[in-house]
Design a protein around this motif. Sequence first.
Motif, short mmCIF file in Angstrom:
data_model
loop_
_atom_site.label_atom_id
_atom_site.label_comp_id
_atom_site.label_asym_id
_atom_site.label_seq_id
_atom_site.Cartn_x
_atom_site.Cartn_y
_atom_site.Cartn_z
N ALA A 1 46.98 68.60 7.20
CA ALA A 1 45.83 68.88 6.74
C ALA A 1 45.17 67.23 6.89
CB ALA A 1 45.23 69.74 5.69
N HIS A 2 45.67 66.37 5.84
CA HIS A 2 44.87 65.00 5.35
C HIS A 2 45.24 64.44 7.59
CE1 HIS A 2 49.00 64.56 5.59
NE2 HIS A 2 49.30 63.39 6.36
N LEU A 3 45.94 64.80 8.41
CA LEU A 3 45.38 64.55 10.15
C LEU A 3 43.91 64.67 10.15
CD1 LEU A 3 48.78 63.87 11.34
CD2 LEU A 3 47.81 62.12 9.49
N ASN A 4 43.20 65.95 9.51
CA ASN A 4 42.13 65.89 10.84
C ASN A 4 41.80 66.37 11.87
OD1 ASN A 4 40.79 65.58 7.86
ND2 ASN A 4 40.55 63.70 7.94
N VAL A 5 42.76 67.00 12.12
CA VAL A 5 42.76 67.72 13.58
C VAL A 5 43.03 68.34 13.67
CG1 VAL A 5 44.45 65.82 14.49
CG2 VAL A 5 45.49 67.76 13.98
N GLY A 6 42.65 69.61 12.69
CA GLY A 6 42.23 71.41 12.56
C GLY A 6 44.01 72.28 13.30
#
Length: 570
Positions: free
Chosen positions: A457-462
């Motif tokens: 989730a912290h990678l912000n790629v959905g």
Amino acid sequence: MSQAVTALLALFLTTCAAPRTAPPAPAVEPPPAPPVVTPAAPAPAPEWFAEELPAPDTRKRLDFRGGEPRVPIGLMQGRSEVRFVPRGRMRLRFGGEADKVLEAPSGSLWTVRVTEGSPAELSSRVQLAEIPFVDKAGLADAQAQWKARGIAVRVHVLGVLYGIAGKVIDNRRYLLLLDEELTPRDAPARQAALLSQFGVRTTLFEEVRTPSHAILEVKDQGGAVVGLAQDSVSVETLDDAGFEVRQVEHDVGYDNHGFEDRSFRGTLQLVVDRHGTLAVVNGVRLEDLLKGLVPSEIYARAHPEALKAQAVTARGEVLAKVGIKHLADPFLLCSEQHCAVYRGRTGEAASTTAAVEATRGEGLFSQNGRLVDSVYSAVCGGHTEDNDVVWGGPPNPNLRGRPDVLGSPQGLPTPGNLAEYLRAELPTMCRLSSFAQPSKYRWEKRFSVEQVNALTAHLNVGPVRALSLGERGVSGRARTLTVAGERGVTQVRGELNIRRLFGMLNSAMALVEEEQDAEGHLSGWRFRGGGWGHGVGMCQTGAIGRAEAGQRYQDILRFYFNGAEVAPIY
């Protein structure tokens, strides 16, 4: 500090004092005389006490008096009170301007308690990269990269250069730090911003701006306060008999976290830590340290030649960590997994003690006379790995990956075809060893779509749609993971970062495959791999296999470290 405490401290540090109650003697000894507090200066100390107690600054460096280095090891910290029992006649020195000393018998129980403690004021800088000291080009490239991003950086040299008996110990490396000085509270937000903006995972470099302080109460077995000390209390025993330390906290942050009474050789320092509470520091000779450390690193029942190989590598590992860790703490290394698990005399085993004594003072050296970075992992999976694949930086000629087989590997499957390699029954030493662990040599781990989405989730790629491992080394270990989601694609770089992302995978020698449900919809991913650990340097299970096959420890180390030779350091 209250006026009452200040006055009491001054009284204890300028006058002699005797405890109101003498500690009872152990059953095996005649009743002891009461401890006596006396000024240290009037008479010369007994020979066995001569220059044994370290000055405060020696807690952060090796003490080479006597030839063999003495290492300050942090046993625990964050304590409000510590109790200990000397195993021989004891001398205790109070910290402060006046040099006051107390002598006491073996077997007496003592308590040191914190009062008036104030924590250290720390500052933090975000550490962007760690670069080997020889890699000047890599440092310049990293500086240029961050300058192009509009980020001001500074370079810090970490580590030490020193010599022992003509041998060079050099563990210096460059740290590339954000030039911005931050408070510990603000630093995580800055790290998060760098991760979001540049996709870079960072660590923190801490510095002490204002030291911690505390007044320490020293109590005898009857509970009487026999002295006050400013910031530290140092204790030693006759003939290095050592101490029993009560309720040593261990395995902090792990499932087997607990408290245990433990016995230690050497000296003790009870010293105020960064929190304004107590840390316990064991000043112990390196060989005695290894006796309490090696059994935690390898099976004590393993073949003697494998134990000797482990003793040599562990000795080099300790020396290689000097000046690298715990920069804001009052010791060089800790006794936990973060540095090396050390249980003192309590953790010693006869077999590993014999291995330490048989290799006394020996280290592993390259052809140019430099101490080899003698790293090791539990199970290489059949093939060791190049250092630069796992940690970056320039290739180390002593840390080259190779097939872990006896004789020629010609005709055997290679990690170049990892799927075939993981299926094959190979004559590798960590598979043939009597200590082989099939679930570590080859393994599988599954994750559902929901689990992967939460972990990334912290990678912000959905929501994640695809995972791909790439940039593999000679052992098949990956150093990049591409994560494709509904909102974008990103890449996780670094063998350890990949493993941590998925709750510490056994290794990065792995394949990742999609799994589908009965209707053909994506249901998750399966990691299928080999080995347990980074795979660089010595394979511990493989070393046992080699010893069982008849190799001596020098031959074992020569194989895993590409021709490095065992030689005496002291």
